[in-house]
Write an enzyme that holds these catalytic residues in place. Sequence first.
Site, PDB file in Angstrom:
ATOM      1  N   PHE A 190       0.078  -7.828 -19.393  1.00  0.00           N
ATOM      2  CA  PHE A 190      -0.450  -9.104 -20.017  1.00  0.00           C
ATOM      3  C   PHE A 190       0.861  -9.392 -20.759  1.00  0.00           C
ATOM      4  O   PHE A 190       0.558  -9.782 -21.937  1.00  0.00           O
ATOM      5  CB  PHE A 190      -1.676  -8.918 -20.550  1.00  0.00           C
ATOM      6  CG  PHE A 190      -2.874  -8.845 -19.742  1.00  0.00           C
ATOM      7  CD1 PHE A 190      -3.242  -9.537 -18.741  1.00  0.00           C
ATOM      8  CD2 PHE A 190      -3.388  -7.478 -19.923  1.00  0.00           C
ATOM      9  CE1 PHE A 190      -4.252  -9.576 -17.903  1.00  0.00           C
ATOM     10  CE2 PHE A 190      -4.700  -7.303 -18.981  1.00  0.00           C
ATOM     11  CZ  PHE A 190      -4.828  -8.287 -18.085  1.00  0.00           C
ATOM     12  N   SER A 191       1.907  -9.188 -20.106  1.00  0.00           N
ATOM     13  CA  SER A 191       3.338  -9.439 -21.268  1.00  0.00           C
ATOM     14  C   SER A 191       3.263 -11.171 -21.220  1.00  0.00           C
ATOM     15  O   SER A 191       3.902 -11.593 -20.149  1.00  0.00           O
ATOM     16  CB  SER A 191       4.444  -8.967 -20.616  1.00  0.00           C
ATOM     17  OG  SER A 191       4.309  -7.327 -20.545  1.00  0.00           O
ATOM     18  N   LYS A 192       3.119 -11.636 -22.500  1.00  0.00           N
ATOM     19  CA  LYS A 192       2.874 -13.156 -22.335  1.00  0.00           C
ATOM     20  C   LYS A 192       3.923 -13.396 -23.607  1.00  0.00           C
ATOM     21  O   LYS A 192       3.931 -12.491 -24.663  1.00  0.00           O
ATOM     22  CB  LYS A 192       1.719 -13.761 -22.433  1.00  0.00           C
ATOM     23  CG  LYS A 192       0.624 -13.027 -21.348  1.00  0.00           C
ATOM     24  CD  LYS A 192       0.863 -13.951 -19.876  1.00  0.00           C
ATOM     25  CE  LYS A 192       0.147 -13.511 -18.881  1.00  0.00           C
ATOM     26  NZ  LYS A 192       0.484 -13.882 -17.558  1.00  0.00           N
ATOM     27  N   PRO A 193       4.278 -14.865 -23.970  1.00  0.00           N
ATOM     28  CA  PRO A 193       4.757 -14.954 -25.248  1.00  0.00           C
ATOM     29  C   PRO A 193       4.105 -14.839 -26.418  1.00  0.00           C
ATOM     30  O   PRO A 193       2.761 -15.266 -26.397  1.00  0.00           O
ATOM     31  CB  PRO A 193       5.282 -16.657 -24.893  1.00  0.00           C
ATOM     32  CG  PRO A 193       5.290 -16.779 -23.405  1.00  0.00           C
ATOM     33  CD  PRO A 193       4.249 -15.663 -22.760  1.00  0.00           C
ATOM     34  N   GLY A 194       4.334 -14.145 -27.203  1.00  0.00           N
ATOM     35  CA  GLY A 194       3.680 -13.648 -28.390  1.00  0.00           C
ATOM     36  C   GLY A 194       2.531 -12.514 -28.233  1.00  0.00           C
ATOM     37  O   GLY A 194       1.955 -12.283 -29.248  1.00  0.00           O
ATOM     38  N   ARG A 195       2.349 -11.935 -27.181  1.00  0.00           N
ATOM     39  CA  ARG A 195       1.358 -11.106 -27.086  1.00  0.00           C
ATOM     40  C   ARG A 195       1.676  -9.991 -25.852  1.00  0.00           C
ATOM     41  O   ARG A 195       2.473 -10.389 -25.015  1.00  0.00           O
ATOM     42  CB  ARG A 195       0.003 -11.625 -27.038  1.00  0.00           C
ATOM     43  CG  ARG A 195      -0.276 -12.237 -25.586  1.00  0.00           C
ATOM     44  CD  ARG A 195      -1.772 -12.881 -25.576  1.00  0.00           C
ATOM     45  NE  ARG A 195      -1.980 -13.523 -24.368  1.00  0.00           N
ATOM     46  CZ  ARG A 195      -2.660 -13.078 -23.291  1.00  0.00           C
ATOM     47  NH1 ARG A 195      -2.793 -11.584 -23.292  1.00  0.00           N
ATOM     48  NH2 ARG A 195      -2.870 -13.734 -22.160  1.00  0.00           N
TER      49      ARG A 195
ATOM     50  N   CYS B 106       0.840  -1.051   0.086  1.00  0.00           N
ATOM     51  CA  CYS B 106      -0.024  -0.059   0.124  1.00  0.00           C
ATOM     52  C   CYS B 106       1.009   1.192  -0.052  1.00  0.00           C
ATOM     53  O   CYS B 106       1.650   1.585   0.951  1.00  0.00           O
ATOM     54  CB  CYS B 106      -1.012   0.015   1.255  1.00  0.00           C
ATOM     55  SG  CYS B 106      -1.774   1.729   1.326  1.00  0.00           S
TER      56      CYS B 106
END
Length: 274
Positions: free
Chosen positions: A258-263, A121
């Site tokens: 939403f940093s994910k493989p491919g997107r 917080c």
Amino acid sequence: MSQIKPSRLSSSAEIRGARQLDVLQRHKLAEPQQDWLAEEVPVALVYNGISHVVMMATPKDLAAFALGFSLSEGIISSPQDIYAIEITPGCNGIEVNIELSSRRFAGLKERRRAMAGRTGCGVCGIEQLDDIFRPITPLPFTQAFNLEHLDTALAQLKQVQPVGQLTGCTHAAAWINPEGELLGGCEDVGRHVALDKLLGIRAKQPWQQGAVLVSSRASYEMVQKTAMCGAEILFAVSAATTLAVEVAERCNLTLVGFSKPGRATVYTHPQRIK
């Protein structure tokens, strides 16, 4: 000042920040066994003999935490403002004693606020809503990152989470170069603490080109801390909050969630992303 080195992957026998405890594993039958748990202890940051804040943290990379917190909170503007860092374990927690320059300590006393137990917080202890937002000089546009290299960085993130791999209980923060190579990073039970540890390590390394990658969501405080230390791009594995997006827009930081493989989802200043 205590020497700060990038974290590395260790064997379980060497890992600090985790302990084995007896547990009762329930599946179909109850079975006593030992399991690894992440350590969480009170850590007091004490500036020139005056306690400033107590935070719950994993007891590793604490010199880096002290430096990164001091930078990201605007207490100092460079590592040279700190003359020494001394870590003193006690019965009820750990004291990190930080010796500030007289000029910086005078500034801290003017803005000092009561902040205790801040694990997640950023508002605790702040008296006015306007005090939430620190003045941040808008970032320049000198960085760029090709999303094709993000997959490489994501695949390496667990390398800086030896405690997390044992316990499933820590957040990670890492510095990645424009090619997606992970140059260093830290972990902690608190996502803000993990980021402060990384920012402390980065301050002692020649890492300029690149971005911050965190395994958590992106709150406004994560954005604020990143921008305060001059990093222009923040990748979060999870989502961003509305306030994080507003702060990122205001200080010219490129915020990606939403940093994910491919997107990935680019929330602000997409011109830095290829």
